[in-house]
Design an enzyme around this catalytic site. Structure first.
Site, short mmCIF file in Angstrom:
data_model
loop_
_atom_site.label_atom_id
_atom_site.label_comp_id
_atom_site.label_asym_id
_atom_site.label_seq_id
_atom_site.Cartn_x
_atom_site.Cartn_y
_atom_site.Cartn_z
N ASP A 1 59.78 67.76 147.27
CA ASP A 1 58.71 67.52 148.24
C ASP A 1 58.87 68.35 149.51
O ASP A 1 57.94 68.49 150.29
CB ASP A 1 58.73 66.05 148.67
CG ASP A 1 58.01 65.15 147.70
OD1 ASP A 1 57.01 65.58 147.14
OD2 ASP A 1 58.46 64.00 147.52
C1 BGC Z 1 61.64 63.25 151.97
C2 BGC Z 1 61.41 63.32 150.50
C3 BGC Z 1 60.26 62.46 150.13
C4 BGC Z 1 59.03 62.80 150.96
C5 BGC Z 1 57.92 61.88 150.58
C6 BGC Z 1 60.38 63.57 152.73
O1 BGC Z 1 60.58 63.41 154.08
O2 BGC Z 1 62.70 64.09 152.34
O3 BGC Z 1 62.59 62.92 149.80
O4 BGC Z 1 59.97 62.60 148.78
O5 BGC Z 1 59.33 62.73 152.32
O6 BGC Z 1 56.95 61.65 151.48
C1 NOJ Z 2 61.81 61.55 146.70
C2 NOJ Z 2 60.50 61.42 146.03
O1 NOJ Z 2 60.21 60.07 145.74
C3 NOJ Z 2 60.45 62.25 144.77
O2 NOJ Z 2 59.17 62.18 144.20
C4 NOJ Z 2 60.83 63.66 145.06
O3 NOJ Z 2 60.83 64.40 143.86
C5 NOJ Z 2 62.19 63.73 145.72
N1 NOJ Z 2 62.18 62.92 146.90
C6 NOJ Z 2 62.60 65.16 146.08
O4 NOJ Z 2 61.88 65.65 147.16
#
Ligand code: BGC
Ligand code: NOJ
Length: 813
Positions: free
Chosen positions: A485
């Protein structure tokens, strides 16, 4: 220092001191009513949706941590204490918390008064029920006063924590049995048809429902005025903050036990039967509920049913191997965590507030890999829910709300890995169940019935969307981001606070993802086979052809010399290359491309995994990227907003470690696969103080080698790590693989495991599997004998027959 231990016999984790390095929680409930409960009795409850239907209040990021919960305060002479230690934190003479499957028991003792609280959400009820037993272990009579406590929330959790000008004027209550039954009915007068009830099955000596009266405006939860003075006020909340507290005073003779049952329920009425008199709510559903929990015998019976439910769920897949920790992981905790991710997705934990994130499109799809064998019918329903939020062009909302089941744009859309996860999920579901009729189910697009089409069309659009949105190198466009993400290649954000997840301001149409390429290759064969099975030969041919093109593109443009590249940015520059100063190598494409079989024949895969070991491996797992970014990079986005070693910037992002496990088994490296596995698997973690989060479940992230405190974990419970590890061990290492055509046996074991027996239920039959590993830590040839007859190949064909038991002998090496 250790704060607890496993009790495998009872399928419990036993916490032996209350001041754990972080609150260690459990989840109660599996259908509609859910509670989070910590080892000190903190936590909260909600009905279906942690954001829209919050029943009790919880304050995240509080000081001290984890105050706010369902508490019992005891007064015994001068002593004032809680069985769960918090919030008074009065030192206890004895303390133990047992988190079990769907229930939690806290037992403690002070000055010869023993308290045991056992909480569960019974199967089939929308209530949390707690039995509290107080025993006088001394030789003298004791005068004991007990005060229960819950704090109600105004349903919408976001509003509840922000909109005080309205909320402070809403609270309305009703009572029965002199306050033994307390009703919270705020907003019931207008559009809501539901209320909460908190009741005790005994005569009370007073009650309180107004928080300020109970606690005192300038006191903390640790010194509630009513408990300090040992005098209930019979306060009634009109506006402000409604609570429920019962006072029960009794004299306990030596050895005597007082047993009380507290029920916190959620009740609904039909709109035309909301009231029985002007302003008086219809209490029928509450009465019916409370009647079921009036006696100890009823409580015991429901607890027994809950245990039986879990026993039956966990009986679908069990193992016995030479490695006790592996057995514990696979038989109990890993599968339990998979069920919790099924229920919660990423919505409510002690790190997810229940407000920020609902059900993720990619998250739910991947979680399915871990629960489809447990609850296939519910997995099917989940797939239909997810698919119904898909956009007509095949792409996806990133998340939806569990209550409304509608996609929302709170965390954006355009994550270009999302569509293919739906294909992965459907493949996994059909492999498990054989239910190819799913492809004919007609499902909405964008929750719009006018756009509905059969599931096969949803898959087709998902696959085509990915295959046809490619960049200059023929690799899939990354869009807002892919699985990572935080790899925001089209978002050049220099505005503080701007959301990386919703802003796109530099989409040059060229940023590509090698990871998504790997996904497409990885799912293409199964997708093609699925199409063939359902008579869509042209689509099958398309998928196979696209796969070949994509393998080619990856080998030509996605290969860096010693490992797979991560991506190309919006300027067409390489990401995850040896040429880069930071972020030279990323784990995701190494895991995904090798899992997909890319480079296995030509040595690229071996090189990629060697590089992964060399550059990314450390004591607590494989880090996501190396070197971590030291500075903020406009062209990379959120990944570089984290300091080095945290989250997506160089932590062990546990979710992708099992990809490396599976990848290693693709090359036959059983020892190397297991070595990666044990570094993050909870049962193998020894330093609880360093790790901090619950020692019985996976966390999302463990600080990486470049961080300030390597090995410290965060974001426990709600992570795709659970599903992928279950998948990696059960399918890649133990090698019990549901396939479209049957059950394949293909183990790749570590050298220390010589012998495993597995019980696996599959499409209505039972497989008693016995594996002998003669190969050591590198995979050898596999031979399969079924009911004494040698199998040609490794797949036991699926049959229409059910109810049979097969004895399967597998020899490796
Ligand atoms: C986080 C991710 C997460 C994303 C979702 C980010 O700030 O680092 O792990 O999946 O937010 O909104
Ligand atoms: C947490 C999110 O829930 C997941 O969808 C994503 O792939 C990982 N973070 C990595 O960014």
């Amino acid at each position: 220092m250790n704060y607890g231990h496993f009790d495998d016999e009872r399928r419990e984790y036993v916490i032996t001191r209350p001041d754990t390095p972080y609150p260690w929680i459990n989840y109660l409930g599996g259908e509609a009513f859910f509670s989070l409960i910590s080892n000190t009795s903190g936590g909260y409850s909600f009905y279906r949706d942690a954001r829209l239907m919050r029943l009790t209040r919880y304050r995240y990021n509080n000081v001290p941590t984890d105050v706010g919960g369902k508490y019992f305060y005891l007064r015994d002479g001068d002593a004032m204490w809680n069985p769960g230690w918090q919030p008074t934190r009065t030192p206890l003479d004895a303390y133990e918390c047992r988190h079990g499957l769907g229930y939690t028991v806290i037992t403690s003792e002070k000055n010869g008064l023993r308290a045991q609280q056992c909480s569960m959400v019974p199967h089939g009820y929308t209530a949390e029920v707690t039995r509290l037993r107080l025993t006088n272990t001394t030789a003298q009579a004791k005068d004991v006063s007990l005060y229960s406590f819950v704090e109600f929330s105004m349903w919408n959790a976001l509003d509840d924590s922000t909109n005080f000008q309205r909320n402070y004027a809403l609270a309305e209550m009703e009572f029965e049995n002199e306050g033994a039954v307390i009703y919270h009915k705020s907003e019931y007068r207008e559009r809501r048809n539901h209320y909460s009830v908190y009741a005790v099955n005994a005569r009370v000596n007073g009650y309180d429902t107004d928080r300020e009266s109970f606690i005192g405006l300038y006191n903390g939860f640790d010194k509630p005025d009513v408990v300090v003075n040992n005098q209930p006020k019979n306060s009634v909340a009109h506006g402000w903050a409604p609570i429920a507290s019962h006072c029960v005073r009794r004299t306990l003779q030596p050895g005597e036990t007082l047993s009380l049952i507290f029920t916190l329920g959620y009740c609904e009425n039909p709109n035309d039967r909301k009231f029985i008199a002007p302003g008086v709510i219809n209490k029928e559903p509450a009465h019916a509920l409370l009647k079921e929990f009036a006696t100890d015998a009823q409580f015991e019976e429901k607890l027994g049913e809950l245990n039986a439910y879990w026993s039956s769920l966990l009986s679908h897949f069990t193992i016995q191997s030479d490695d006790d920790k592996l057995n514990r992981q696979m038989n109990i905790w890993n599968q339990y965590q998979c069920m919790v991710t099924f229920n919660m997705s990423r919505s409510a934990s002690y790190f997810e507030s229940g407000i920020g994130r609902g059900m993720g499109f990619r998250d739910c799809s991947q979680d399915l890999l871990g629960f489809v064998h447990l609850i296939p019918e519910r997995a099917r329903a989940r797939i239909l829910d997810i698919a119904a939020t898909q956009f007509p062009d095949g792409s996806a909302y990133h998340q939806y709300q569990p209550l409304t089941k509608r996609g929302n744009l709170d965390v954006g859309s355009g994550f270009n890995d999302d569509p293919l996860w739906l294909v992965f999920a459907v493949v996994a579901y059909v492999k498990e169940t054989g239910d190819i009729a799913l492809l004919d189910e007609v499902v909405d697009f964008d929750n719009n019935p006018e756009l509905a089409a059969p599931m096969r069309e949803h898959l087709r659009r998902a696959f085509h969307y990915t295959a046809e949105h490619c960049g200059p190198h023929g690799l899939p466009l990354i869009g807002r981001a892919d699985w990572n993400d935080c790899l925001n290649l089209n978002c050049y954000s220099s505005v503080p606070g701007e959301s990386f997840q919703t802003v796109t301001n530099n989409d040059t149409g060229i940023a590509e993802s090698v990871f998504i390429a790997g996904m497409l290759v990885g799912v293409a064969d199964d997708y093609a086979r699925l199409c063939d099975l359902s008579g869509e030969t042209a689509e099958a041919a398309y998928a196979s052809e696209r796969k070949l093109l994509m393998v080619d593109a990856v080998e030509k443009y996605g290969w860096d010399g010693n490992w797979f590249l991560r991506a190309y940015d919006a300027n067409g520059e390489k990401v995850g290359s040896d040429e880069c100063k930071e972020g030279k190598i990323f784990v995701e494409p190494q895991g995904m491309c090798v899992m997909a079989g890319i480079g296995v024949a030509n040595g690229m895969a071996q090189k990629a995994l060697d590089a992964t070991r060399e550059h990314l491996m450390f004591d607590y797992g494989v880090v996501l990227n190396w070197p971590a970014y030291q500075e903020y990079h406009l062209n990379l986005g959120e990944i570089s907003s984290y300091p080095p070693g945290y989250k997506e910037n160089g932590s062990v992002f546990c979710h992708n470690n099992p990809w490396v496990v599976i990848a290693e088994t693709e090359l036959g490296h059983g020892d190397r696969a297991f070595d990666v596995y044990r570094r993050t698997a909870p049962a193998y973690i020894e330093d609880q103080q360093l790790h901090r989060t619950e020692p019985y479940v996976y966390s999302q992230t463990v600080n990486g080698k470049e961080s300030y405190k390597p090995g410290e974990a965060k974001n426990s419970w709600l992570t795709g790590t659970a599903a992928w590890n279950f998948y990696a061990i059960s399918q890649a290492v133990l090698g019990v693989k549901p396939e479209l055509d049957g059950l394949k046996l293909d183990p790749c074991l570590p050298g220390h495991i010589h012998h495993v027996t597995i019980h696996r239920e599959f499409r209505g039959n039972r497989y008693e599997i016995e594996i002998q590993n003669r190969a050591g830590g590198e995979k050898g040839p596999v031979q399969v004998i079924v009911d004494g007859v040698a199998l040609a190949g490794q797949t036991i064909p699926a049959t229409a027959e059910t109810g049979k038991t097969y004895r399967v002998e597998v020899t490796v090496g």
